[in-house]
Design an enzyme around this catalytic site. Structure first.
Site, PDB file in Angstrom:
ATOM      1  N   ARG A 122       3.281   4.526  16.897  1.00 13.49           N
ATOM      2  CA  ARG A 122       2.805   5.138  15.643  1.00 13.49           C
ATOM      3  C   ARG A 122       3.880   5.019  14.544  1.00 13.49           C
ATOM      4  NH1 ARG A 122       4.600   8.683  12.034  1.00 13.49           N
ATOM      5  NH2 ARG A 122       5.436   9.961  13.712  1.00 13.49           N
ATOM      6  N   ASP A 123       5.016   5.666  14.736  1.00 11.31           N
ATOM      7  CA  ASP A 123       6.028   5.699  13.675  1.00 11.31           C
ATOM      8  C   ASP A 123       6.632   4.309  13.473  1.00 11.31           C
ATOM      9  OD1 ASP A 123       7.594   6.819  11.702  1.00 11.31           O
ATOM     10  OD2 ASP A 123       8.601   8.264  12.983  1.00 11.31           O
ATOM     11  N   HIS A 171      13.388  14.935  15.793  1.00 11.32           N
ATOM     12  CA  HIS A 171      12.813  13.612  15.481  1.00 11.32           C
ATOM     13  C   HIS A 171      13.789  12.935  14.511  1.00 11.32           C
ATOM     14  CE1 HIS A 171       9.254  10.954  14.480  1.00 11.32           C
ATOM     15  NE2 HIS A 171       9.961  10.801  13.368  1.00 11.32           N
ATOM     16  N   HIS A 205      15.826   9.826  12.674  1.00 13.73           N
ATOM     17  CA  HIS A 205      15.881   8.419  12.270  1.00 13.73           C
ATOM     18  C   HIS A 205      17.367   8.057  12.207  1.00 13.73           C
ATOM     19  CE1 HIS A 205      11.588   7.617  10.953  1.00 13.73           C
ATOM     20  NE2 HIS A 205      11.569   8.872  11.360  1.00 13.73           N
ATOM     21  N   CYS A 217       9.377   5.205   7.563  1.00  9.77           N
ATOM     22  CA  CYS A 217       8.195   5.827   6.985  1.00  9.77           C
ATOM     23  C   CYS A 217       7.910   5.119   5.675  1.00  9.77           C
ATOM     24  CB  CYS A 217       8.424   7.319   6.758  1.00  9.77           C
ATOM     25  SG  CYS A 217       7.038   8.117   5.928  1.00  9.77           S
ATOM     26  N   ASN A 233      13.715   4.458  13.566  1.00  5.75           N
ATOM     27  CA  ASN A 233      13.812   5.708  14.326  1.00  5.75           C
ATOM     28  C   ASN A 233      14.967   5.562  15.311  1.00  5.75           C
ATOM     29  OD1 ASN A 233      10.865   5.534  13.494  1.00  5.75           O
ATOM     30  ND2 ASN A 233      10.927   7.563  14.423  1.00  5.75           N
TER      31      ASN A 233
HETATM   32  P1  HMG Z   1      -6.399  11.513  -0.221  1.00 11.43           P
HETATM   33  O1  HMG Z   1      -6.630  10.254  -0.984  1.00 11.43           O
HETATM   34  O2  HMG Z   1      -5.893  12.703  -0.945  1.00 11.43           O
HETATM   35  O3  HMG Z   1      -7.674  11.933   0.634  1.00 11.43           O
HETATM   36  O4  HMG Z   1      -5.422  11.157   0.974  1.00 11.43           O
HETATM   37  P2  HMG Z   1      -9.095  12.347   0.227  1.00 11.43           P
HETATM   38  O5  HMG Z   1      -9.471  13.476   1.137  1.00 11.43           O
HETATM   39  O6  HMG Z   1      -9.213  12.542  -1.265  1.00 11.43           O
HETATM   40  O7  HMG Z   1      -9.954  11.053   0.638  1.00 11.43           O
HETATM   41  C1  HMG Z   1      -9.781   9.790   0.007  1.00 11.43           C
HETATM   42  C2  HMG Z   1     -10.459   8.725   0.840  1.00 11.43           C
HETATM   43  O8  HMG Z   1      -9.804   8.582   2.104  1.00 11.43           O
HETATM   44  C3  HMG Z   1     -11.902   9.036   1.167  1.00 11.43           C
HETATM   45  O9  HMG Z   1     -12.571   7.789   1.305  1.00 11.43           O
HETATM   46  C4  HMG Z   1     -11.801   9.695   2.526  1.00 11.43           C
HETATM   47  O10 HMG Z   1     -12.981   9.596   3.280  1.00 11.43           O
HETATM   48  C5  HMG Z   1     -10.712   8.873   3.168  1.00 11.43           C
HETATM   49  P3  HMG Z   1     -13.535   7.225   0.165  1.00 11.43           P
HETATM   50  O11 HMG Z   1     -14.594   8.263   0.061  1.00 11.43           O
HETATM   51  O12 HMG Z   1     -12.666   7.127  -1.067  1.00 11.43           O
HETATM   52  O13 HMG Z   1     -13.952   5.916   0.731  1.00 11.43           O
HETATM   53  N1  HMG Z   1     -10.011   9.650   4.196  1.00 11.43           N
HETATM   54  C6  HMG Z   1      -9.829   9.238   5.454  1.00 11.43           C
HETATM   55  N2  HMG Z   1     -10.216   8.120   6.099  1.00 11.43           N
HETATM   56  C7  HMG Z   1      -9.873   8.019   7.384  1.00 11.43           C
HETATM   57  N3  HMG Z   1      -9.177   8.966   8.054  1.00 11.43           N
HETATM   58  C8  HMG Z   1      -8.786  10.081   7.441  1.00 11.43           C
HETATM   59  C9  HMG Z   1      -9.119  10.256   6.089  1.00 11.43           C
HETATM   60  N4  HMG Z   1      -8.883  11.222   5.206  1.00 11.43           N
HETATM   61  C10 HMG Z   1      -9.427  10.849   4.053  1.00 11.43           C
HETATM   62  N5  HMG Z   1      -8.077  11.005   8.120  1.00 11.43           N
HETATM   63  C11 HMG Z   1      -4.566  11.547   3.172  1.00 11.43           C
HETATM   64  C12 HMG Z   1      -4.938  12.148   1.839  1.00 11.43           C
HETATM   65  C13 HMG Z   1      -3.753  12.606   3.913  1.00 11.43           C
HETATM   66  C14 HMG Z   1      -5.815  11.243   3.941  1.00 11.43           C
HETATM   67  C15 HMG Z   1      -3.744  10.256   2.961  1.00 11.43           C
HETATM   68  O14 HMG Z   1      -2.725  10.475   2.027  1.00 11.43           O
HETATM   69  C16 HMG Z   1      -3.123   9.779   4.239  1.00 11.43           C
HETATM   70  O15 HMG Z   1      -3.826   9.346   5.149  1.00 11.43           O
HETATM   71  N6  HMG Z   1      -1.787   9.840   4.380  1.00 11.43           N
HETATM   72  C17 HMG Z   1      -1.125   9.491   5.611  1.00 11.43           C
HETATM   73  C18 HMG Z   1       0.238   9.008   5.338  1.00 11.43           C
HETATM   74  C19 HMG Z   1       0.939   8.678   6.623  1.00 11.43           C
HETATM   75  O16 HMG Z   1       0.329   8.407   7.639  1.00 11.43           O
HETATM   76  N7  HMG Z   1       2.294   8.677   6.573  1.00 11.43           N
HETATM   77  C20 HMG Z   1       3.093   8.352   7.683  1.00 11.43           C
HETATM   78  C21 HMG Z   1       3.052   9.384   8.770  1.00 11.43           C
HETATM   79  S1  HMG Z   1       4.112  10.784   8.478  1.00 11.43           S
HETATM   80  C22 HMG Z   1       5.676  10.271   9.037  1.00 11.43           C
HETATM   81  O17 HMG Z   1       5.860   9.131   9.320  1.00 11.43           O
HETATM   82  C23 HMG Z   1       6.742  11.300   9.248  1.00 11.43           C
HETATM   83  C24 HMG Z   1       6.969  11.668  10.732  1.00 11.43           C
HETATM   84  O18 HMG Z   1       7.297  10.524  11.499  1.00 11.43           O
HETATM   85  C25 HMG Z   1       8.107  12.686  10.846  1.00 11.43           C
HETATM   86  C26 HMG Z   1       9.376  12.267  10.095  1.00 11.43           C
HETATM   87  O19 HMG Z   1       9.946  11.217  10.376  1.00 11.43           O
HETATM   88  O20 HMG Z   1       9.743  13.041   9.207  1.00 11.43           O
HETATM   89  C27 HMG Z   1       5.722  12.311  11.339  1.00 11.43           C
HETATM   90 MG    MG Z   2       9.313   9.606  11.619  1.00 14.08          MG
END
Ligand code: HMG
Ligand code: MG
Length: 304
Positions: A15-16, A208, A210, A241, A250
């Site tokens: 995933r990450d 967690h 990096h 990220c 990571n």
């Molecule tokens: P948004 O644009 O505000 O969402 O995104 P929305 O609710 O307004 O929806 C917009 C569109 O996205 C719509 O589609 C929804 O249906 C669709 P449209 O009608 O325009 O065709 N949608 C989705 N589709 C599939 N699955 C979903 C979903 N939700 C909405 N779950 C949202 C908000 C949170 C969804 C978006 O910003 C997003 O997906 N962000 C994820 C970012 C991400 O994955 N980042 C990396 C992971 S975090 C990380 O790496 C840190 C970590 O490792 C810890 C660390 O290291 O600190 C965990």
């Molecule tokens: Mg991370």
């Protein structure tokens, strides 16, 4: 330290790691990677993310990946979920564990999820309610605990309050994310110490890290000293990220295992098998893993 104490290594590479690849890793390679990591004995393999495919196109095949992975009995396969929509997709795919994520800083959280930290908790409420109903385990991540790419230094009190709120919201475990790899051990002591004195249970905290600046293992040792026994890492040190510029890599699972096993901790994981999983994946995506221990193992095997 008691020898042969158990540490749970949470593998986040599929995933990450893969969320941060420039190209799209073929579904087949993702499935094989998850299966090889589980086969190496990793007890928890964070398999994919049910986030918006527009935000993270690299993981747009999450439902297929999750469905195709042959699940080993006893291995846990959590998935990342940002909102109710993601939770519905995760449940439909058959996930039994999910991970929610928010941050200590609003700017990062807005870039990452289009929500402030406060707004993210409003999104989590229906997700946790569904999880309770379905008997699904929920982990929570706090990003930018030790530093933010947009806001800089982070007040430990702020990070601690977000972590405590995740417990209150229903998370069984909270993972403290050094998203951009800036932390040093004294910060780990401070944040973990504050959490423990606020009543948090060390057994339900994870680190967690990096390794952007080479401090991840030092931070882990400090976490172990403070009683933490759940550690996240990524095979080969893949990852970062997409919303955290400069968050290269990571902490690598190979580096973490080498340290843990050398210190007498038991993980149940076969380091050589993890390195082999990394080798196969890295070859298929044309990447040279950054893991030091992976590199040392390869060099040793080539000399033989
Ligand atoms: P948004 O644009 O505000 O969402 O995104 P929305 O609710 O307004 O929806 C917009 C569109 O996205 C719509 O589609 C929804 O249906 C669709 P449209 O009608 O325009 O065709 N949608 C989705 N589709 C599939 N699955 C979903 C979903 N939700 C909405 N779950 C949202 C908000 C949170 C969804 C978006 O910003 C997003 O997906 N962000 C994820 C970012 C991400 O994955 N980042 C990396 C992971 S975090 C990380 O790496 C840190 C970590 O490792 C810890 C660390 O290291 O600190 C965990
Ligand atoms: Mg991370």
């Amino acid at each position: 330290m008691t020898s042969k104490e158990r540490v749970t290594v949470v593998e986040v590479g599929p995933r990450d790691g893969l969320q941060n690849e420039k190209g799209f890793v073929p579904t087949e390679a993702k499935v094989a990677f998850v299966e090889a990591l589980a086969e190496a004995g990793l007890p928890v393999v964070e398999t994919t993310a049910f986030v918006s495919p527009r935000a993270i196109p690299q993981l747009a095949d999450s439902a297929e990946v999750f469905a195709r992975v042959a699940k080993r009995p006893g291995t846990r396969y959590p998935v990342l979920v940002p909102n109710e929509r993601g939770m519905a997709r995760a449940l439909a795919a058959g996930a039994r564990e999910v991970a929610l994520f928010t941050a200590a800083t609003d700017t990062f959280n807005l870039r990452n999820t289009n929500a402030t930290v406060e707004e993210s908790f409003a999104r989590f409420a229906p997700v946790v309610a569904l999880a309770r109903k379905e008997g699904v385990r929920v982990r929570g991540y706090v990003s930018t605990v030790f530093g933010c790419p947009y806001e800089g230094k982070v007040d430990p009190a702020k990070a601690v309050s977000v972590a405590l709120r995740l417990f209150e919201a229903g998370c069984e475990e909270v993972s403290l994310g050094d998203t951009i790899g800036v932390a040093v051990p004294s910060q780990v002591t401070e944040v973990v110490g504050r959490l423990l004195s606020s009543g948090a249970d060390a057994a339900r905290l994870a680190l967690h890290m990096h390794d952007t600046r080479g401090t991840a293992l030092a931070n882990v040792v400090e976490g172990l000293r403070a009683g933490i026994r759940v550690l996240d890492s990524s095979a080969g040190g893949l990852g970062g990220c997409p919303y955290a510029p400069g968050a290269a890599g990571n902490l690598s699972t190979e580096d973490l295992l080498y340290l843990l096993h050398g210190m007498g901790y038991e993980t149940g994981v076969d380091l050589a098998k993890v390195a082999e999983a990394t080798r196969v994946l890295a070859e298929s995506i044309g990447r040279t893993p950054v893991s030091r221990v992976f590199t040392a193992l390869r060099a040793a095997s080539e000399r033989r």
